[in-house]
Design an enzyme around this catalytic site. Sequence first.
Site, PDB file in Angstrom:
ATOM      1  N   ARG A  56     -16.220   9.439  -3.232  1.00 55.05           N
ATOM      2  CA  ARG A  56     -16.718   8.434  -4.176  1.00 55.05           C
ATOM      3  C   ARG A  56     -16.483   7.050  -3.573  1.00 55.05           C
ATOM      4  O   ARG A  56     -15.343   6.620  -3.405  1.00 55.05           O
ATOM      5  CB  ARG A  56     -15.986   8.578  -5.509  1.00 55.05           C
ATOM      6  N   TYR A  96       0.434   9.162  -1.039  1.00 51.08           N
ATOM      7  CA  TYR A  96       1.181  10.425  -0.941  1.00 51.08           C
ATOM      8  C   TYR A  96       0.221  11.559  -1.226  1.00 51.08           C
ATOM      9  O   TYR A  96      -0.553  11.507  -2.190  1.00 51.08           O
ATOM     10  CB  TYR A  96       2.383  10.426  -1.896  1.00 51.08           C
ATOM     11  N   GLY A 139     -18.066  12.250   2.271  1.00 50.10           N
ATOM     12  CA  GLY A 139     -18.923  11.949   1.137  1.00 50.10           C
ATOM     13  C   GLY A 139     -18.153  11.692  -0.139  1.00 50.10           C
ATOM     14  O   GLY A 139     -18.590  12.087  -1.219  1.00 50.10           O
ATOM     15  N   GLU A 186     -16.760   3.901  -4.464  1.00 55.79           N
ATOM     16  CA  GLU A 186     -15.999   2.862  -5.159  1.00 55.79           C
ATOM     17  C   GLU A 186     -14.497   3.090  -5.016  1.00 55.79           C
ATOM     18  O   GLU A 186     -13.718   2.142  -4.912  1.00 55.79           O
ATOM     19  CB  GLU A 186     -16.395   2.802  -6.635  1.00 55.79           C
ATOM     20  N   HIS A 207       0.845  -1.201   0.000  1.00 53.01           N
ATOM     21  CA  HIS A 207       0.000   0.000   0.000  1.00 53.01           C
ATOM     22  C   HIS A 207       0.871   1.238   0.000  1.00 53.01           C
ATOM     23  O   HIS A 207       1.940   1.270   0.623  1.00 53.01           O
ATOM     24  CB  HIS A 207      -0.886   0.008   1.250  1.00 53.01           C
TER      25      HIS A 207
END
Length: 425
Positions: A385, A238, A383, A387, A235
């Site tokens: 996105r 930045y 809030g 996905e 993972h």
Amino acid sequence: MKFTGLFALLATLSYGDAFGVPSRQFGAVRGGASQLMSSTKENTEKETKEAKVKVPKAEAKEAKAKAPKAEAKEEKAGDEEGKKAPKDAPPAHLGWNSHEAVEKVPDSLVKDGDGPDGNYPMRSKFEKMCRDAQIEITKAIEEIDGSAKFREDAWVRPTGGGGMSRVLTDGNVFEKAGVNLSVVYGTMPQEALQAATERGVDRAKGMAPGERVPFFACGLSSVMHPKNPFAPTMHFNYRYFETDGGVWWFGGGTDITPSYINEEDMTHFHGTYKEICDKHDPEYYKEFKAWADRYFRIEHRNETRGFGGIFFDDQNDRDADTIFEFSKECLNSVVKAYGPIVEKHKDDEYTQKQKEWQLMRRGRYVEFNLVYDRGTVFGLKTGGRIESILMSLPETARWEYNHQVEEGSPEAEFLEVCRNPRDWV
């Protein structure tokens, strides 16, 4: 684990602020503030009634004549104390459906001539760095996988900003890999911003007391989940933040999450980032490695998510361009640090038991990301996105009730490192 369990984990996030700090304290502050306001209002009304009885007409007339001047003076002093959020500032919660899908993302998601007080050159420079890295990293991962290709989604928001997600699934090597670019214009309550820092940085500086803080944020984040249990998950993230009050800072890091110990792999991964850190500041690696070990800790399990790497936040203690160059070199070294490890293990033989252990460790990965990870919680609370926010989760994971590892086994040795992090270089 059934879906109800996953929803239960998601539900716990409603108790966290945008940076993963429990907002039950925040709620208490709000409740206390409202009680204080109510109490103050009652006292003020009482004092006003008393004043109407006690103040002679001549004094009242004189006080009335002076009032406009005093109010004007008070208003001027308030302006000097800090900025107010503009009326057209984005709401604290952008809205789950506020993004609009586009066929082609604009040349830049940073507002043209952003400011007037914003550091427009750094905002656009950081976005370009992220875009270039997204292209290079996804190209390298496709070559390692040898089969699957990244699918790209792009979107914009009416308040400014947007992003690009690139996701690869069901490849020869990778079960799932994603690299997300995001540019956000939003606002945050001062309490949430103040609670977010570990270093005592005043993120609300320059804003009037109580005002929502308009901010700009740009970042590139990624998670890679290989199929083979001996090929680690990786993972990175930045990012660059800036508020309308004039406060700016950099954050980021790269970390690795294996399922089994391989000393040579960890020496290579950590050694790559130690070399970069030493080049920029001899104290960086020691500080940022320890920071990663603290940050990626699953408190309710008393273990780390993986074997760490480097992690830093609130970096603004030197020239912005200097920190930018450090962030850039770290980001551009992701493939160098991680690629050879995956190449080495992608075809290793493994047993069903070893695969199940990998899936249990992925379960720990899910727990950390949904309960503690600042980026995930920040996206959910503002809030973002959905996905893109949940892209980091693996497609498959496993939870076994009260699972115990066999004493002296490779799995037991692995857990010991998670409970007592090692120095690899």
